[in-house]
Design a protein around this motif. Structure first.
Motif, PDB file in Angstrom:
ATOM      1  N   LEU A  20       0.837  -1.199   0.000  1.00 25.86           N
ATOM      2  CA  LEU A  20       0.000   0.000   0.000  1.00 25.86           C
ATOM      3  C   LEU A  20       0.874   1.253   0.000  1.00 25.86           C
ATOM      4  CD1 LEU A  20      -3.025   0.734   0.063  1.00 25.86           C
ATOM      5  CD2 LEU A  20      -2.851   0.849   2.555  1.00 25.86           C
ATOM      6  N   ALA A  21       1.969   1.196   0.737  1.00 22.90           N
ATOM      7  CA  ALA A  21       2.890   2.330   0.787  1.00 22.90           C
ATOM      8  C   ALA A  21       3.452   2.641  -0.595  1.00 22.90           C
ATOM      9  CB  ALA A  21       4.026   2.035   1.769  1.00 22.90           C
ATOM     10  N   GLN A  22       3.771   1.610  -1.363  1.00 24.90           N
ATOM     11  CA  GLN A  22       4.273   1.838  -2.727  1.00 24.90           C
ATOM     12  C   GLN A  22       3.236   2.562  -3.570  1.00 24.90           C
ATOM     13  OE1 GLN A  22       6.037  -1.660  -4.641  1.00 24.90           O
ATOM     14  NE2 GLN A  22       6.306  -2.579  -2.618  1.00 24.90           N
ATOM     15  N   ALA A  23       1.974   2.168  -3.417  1.00 27.07           N
ATOM     16  CA  ALA A  23       0.915   2.796  -4.200  1.00 27.07           C
ATOM     17  C   ALA A  23       0.704   4.256  -3.811  1.00 27.07           C
ATOM     18  CB  ALA A  23      -0.388   2.020  -4.016  1.00 27.07           C
ATOM     19  N   LEU A  24       1.041   4.591  -2.567  1.00 32.14           N
ATOM     20  CA  LEU A  24       0.819   5.938  -2.059  1.00 32.14           C
ATOM     21  C   LEU A  24       2.060   6.819  -2.137  1.00 32.14           C
ATOM     22  CD1 LEU A  24      -1.171   4.907   1.133  1.00 32.14           C
ATOM     23  CD2 LEU A  24      -2.124   6.180  -0.807  1.00 32.14           C
ATOM     24  N   ARG A  39      -7.674  -1.866  15.722  1.00 35.93           N
ATOM     25  CA  ARG A  39      -6.270  -2.109  15.937  1.00 35.93           C
ATOM     26  C   ARG A  39      -5.561  -2.502  14.634  1.00 35.93           C
ATOM     27  NH1 ARG A  39      -8.659  -5.273  20.327  1.00 35.93           N
ATOM     28  NH2 ARG A  39      -8.258  -4.341  22.382  1.00 35.93           N
ATOM     29  N   GLY A  40      -6.190  -3.337  13.811  1.00 39.46           N
ATOM     30  CA  GLY A  40      -5.514  -3.907  12.652  1.00 39.46           C
ATOM     31  C   GLY A  40      -4.969  -2.895  11.676  1.00 39.46           C
ATOM     32  N   GLY A  41      -5.648  -1.751  11.542  1.00 41.73           N
ATOM     33  CA  GLY A  41      -5.191  -0.751  10.596  1.00 41.73           C
ATOM     34  C   GLY A  41      -3.846  -0.149  10.948  1.00 41.73           C
ATOM     35  N   VAL A  42      -3.464  -0.222  12.232  1.00 42.42           N
ATOM     36  CA  VAL A  42      -2.197   0.372  12.645  1.00 42.42           C
ATOM     37  C   VAL A  42      -1.020  -0.401  12.059  1.00 42.42           C
ATOM     38  CG1 VAL A  42      -0.778   1.072  14.612  1.00 42.42           C
ATOM     39  CG2 VAL A  42      -3.268   1.234  14.756  1.00 42.42           C
ATOM     40  N   ALA A  43      -1.126  -1.734  12.018  1.00 45.43           N
ATOM     41  CA  ALA A  43      -0.051  -2.551  11.453  1.00 45.43           C
ATOM     42  C   ALA A  43       0.091  -2.327   9.953  1.00 45.43           C
ATOM     43  CB  ALA A  43      -0.308  -4.032  11.742  1.00 45.43           C
ATOM     44  N   VAL A  44      -0.999  -2.027   9.267  1.00 42.31           N
ATOM     45  CA  VAL A  44      -0.931  -1.711   7.837  1.00 42.31           C
ATOM     46  C   VAL A  44      -0.379  -0.311   7.628  1.00 42.31           C
ATOM     47  CG1 VAL A  44      -2.295  -1.396   5.729  1.00 42.31           C
ATOM     48  CG2 VAL A  44      -2.844  -3.262   7.308  1.00 42.31           C
ATOM     49  N   ALA A  45      -0.765   0.611   8.494  1.00 46.37           N
ATOM     50  CA  ALA A  45      -0.363   2.008   8.335  1.00 46.37           C
ATOM     51  C   ALA A  45       1.099   2.256   8.676  1.00 46.37           C
ATOM     52  CB  ALA A  45      -1.250   2.899   9.207  1.00 46.37           C
ATOM     53  N   ALA A  46       1.692   1.405   9.502  1.00 44.60           N
ATOM     54  CA  ALA A  46       3.082   1.632   9.913  1.00 44.60           C
ATOM     55  C   ALA A  46       4.039   1.706   8.718  1.00 44.60           C
ATOM     56  CB  ALA A  46       3.519   0.560  10.904  1.00 44.60           C
ATOM     57  N   PRO A  47       4.013   0.743   7.769  1.00 43.86           N
ATOM     58  CA  PRO A  47       4.893   0.867   6.601  1.00 43.86           C
ATOM     59  C   PRO A  47       4.561   2.072   5.727  1.00 43.86           C
ATOM     60  CG  PRO A  47       4.083  -1.390   6.832  1.00 43.86           C
ATOM     61  CD  PRO A  47       3.284  -0.538   7.757  1.00 43.86           C
ATOM     62  N   SER A  49       3.460   4.990   6.876  1.00 44.20           N
ATOM     63  CA  SER A  49       4.087   6.099   7.583  1.00 44.20           C
ATOM     64  C   SER A  49       5.590   6.141   7.329  1.00 44.20           C
ATOM     65  CB  SER A  49       3.803   5.969   9.084  1.00 44.20           C
ATOM     66  OG  SER A  49       4.565   6.863   9.841  1.00 44.20           O
ATOM     67  N   ASP A  50       6.220   4.970   7.362  1.00 46.57           N
ATOM     68  CA  ASP A  50       7.671   4.913   7.164  1.00 46.57           C
ATOM     69  C   ASP A  50       8.072   5.376   5.773  1.00 46.57           C
ATOM     70  OD1 ASP A  50       7.859   3.911   9.718  1.00 46.57           O
ATOM     71  OD2 ASP A  50       8.088   1.818   9.089  1.00 46.57           O
ATOM     72  N   MET A  51       7.398   4.859   4.749  1.00 47.98           N
ATOM     73  CA  MET A  51       7.799   5.187   3.377  1.00 47.98           C
ATOM     74  C   MET A  51       7.516   6.645   3.040  1.00 47.98           C
ATOM     75  SD  MET A  51       6.994   3.300  -0.251  1.00 47.98           S
ATOM     76  CE  MET A  51       8.165   1.971   0.085  1.00 47.98           C
ATOM     77  N   PRO A  55       3.914  11.448   9.905  1.00 44.81           N
ATOM     78  CA  PRO A  55       3.516  11.065  11.262  1.00 44.81           C
ATOM     79  C   PRO A  55       2.350  10.086  11.235  1.00 44.81           C
ATOM     80  CG  PRO A  55       2.792  13.296  10.754  1.00 44.81           C
ATOM     81  CD  PRO A  55       3.689  12.874   9.640  1.00 44.81           C
ATOM     82  N   LEU A  56       2.353   9.172  12.214  1.00 44.80           N
ATOM     83  CA  LEU A  56       1.302   8.169  12.327  1.00 44.80           C
ATOM     84  C   LEU A  56       0.560   8.369  13.634  1.00 44.80           C
ATOM     85  CD1 LEU A  56      -0.142   5.496  11.528  1.00 44.80           C
ATOM     86  CD2 LEU A  56       1.724   4.286  12.683  1.00 44.80           C
ATOM     87  N   ASP A  57      -0.756   8.356  13.555  1.00 44.82           N
ATOM     88  CA  ASP A  57      -1.583   8.392  14.757  1.00 44.82           C
ATOM     89  C   ASP A  57      -2.819   7.535  14.497  1.00 44.82           C
ATOM     90  OD1 ASP A  57      -2.644   9.076  17.284  1.00 44.82           O
ATOM     91  OD2 ASP A  57      -1.836  11.101  17.129  1.00 44.82           O
ATOM     92  N   VAL A  58      -3.635   7.396  15.524  1.00 43.32           N
ATOM     93  CA  VAL A  58      -4.842   6.597  15.389  1.00 43.32           C
ATOM     94  C   VAL A  58      -6.060   7.491  15.231  1.00 43.32           C
ATOM     95  CG1 VAL A  58      -3.982   4.597  16.656  1.00 43.32           C
ATOM     96  CG2 VAL A  58      -5.081   6.462  17.908  1.00 43.32           C
TER      97      VAL A  58
END
Length: 219
Positions: A20-24, A39-47, A49-51, A55-58
């Motif tokens: 998803l990060a590549q697409a964005l 909760r599950g969306g946080v594990a997807v959002a972490a990469p 945020s990194d790429m 900033p990452l928040d909930v």
């Protein structure tokens, strides 16, 4: 947005998030804020945020269950927003929004409790004028995503763009969400969609500690 070829099922949320990060990646120049649905969306959002070096928040959401049938969702609510109801379903059940007011009140309390767990005393991010990417691990009916996007719009005060980004979603839901977000990025829209978990080899439930660890690394 970059077109990405994917093969289902995803290995896990981390792999789905990396794709998803590549697409964005094209959004990196816009200095976006990434908001994950726990909760599950946080594990997807972490990469993501990194790429994007963002900033990452909930953005905490809660399903609103039918009175007497709590597993049947008739709506959803997100922090900073108002309840969003499935009007067609309410009509089929012979219910009005006020009939589920006690459920809404309980979910508001639980939502506030979870915000406290995930954010503590840290204030919610200022979204005014910001481009915001809302991320989840998948989308079936789109109820919580709708509530989340409308809450984001309120906090943006009419400025900035909203993007909904999920690895996999039901086709009819994707079309509805195009009315709620400026951009909708979905990696896969498979036939025979029954539940988000069917499109992941590993779909273990995250704990609150898992969420907090992922957030601490990126705040």
């Amino acid at each position: 947005m970059n077109p990405i070829r994917v093969r289902l099922p995803f290995t896990d949320r981390a792999q789905a998030g990396a794709l998803l990060a590549q697409a964005l990646y094209g959004m990196r120049r816009g200095d976006p804020v990434v908001l994950a649905l726990p909760r599950g969306g946080v594990a997807v959002a972490a990469p993501v945020s990194d790429m994007l070096d963002a900033p990452l928040d909930v953005l905490v959401t809660r399903k609103i269950g039918c009175p007497g049938q709590p597993e049947l969702g008739v709506g959803a609510i997100a922090e900073g927003g108002e309840p969003v109801f499935h009007q067609d379903l309410l009509e089929k059940l012979g219910l009005e929004p006020e009939d589920v007011s006690p459920v809404v009140d309980r979910e508001r309390l639980e939502l506030a409790r979870r915000v406290k767990v995930y954010r503590g005393e840290r204030p919610a991010p200022d979204l005014r004028g910001k481009d915001v990417i809302v991320v989840d691990d998948g989308m079936a009916t789109g109820g919580t995503a709708t509530a989340a996007l409308r809450a984001v719009r309120t906090r943006q005060e009419g400025r900035g763009t909203s993007t909904l980004a999920v690895p996999v979603a039901a086709g009819d839901t994707v079309e509805r969400m195009r009315k709620e977000a400026d951009n909708v990025v979905i990696l896969a829209v498979p036939w025979g969609f029954r539940a988000v978990g069917q499109w992941y080899e590993s779909f273990d439930q995250l704990t609150d500690d898992d969420v907090l660890d992922l957030l601490r690394e990126r705040l």
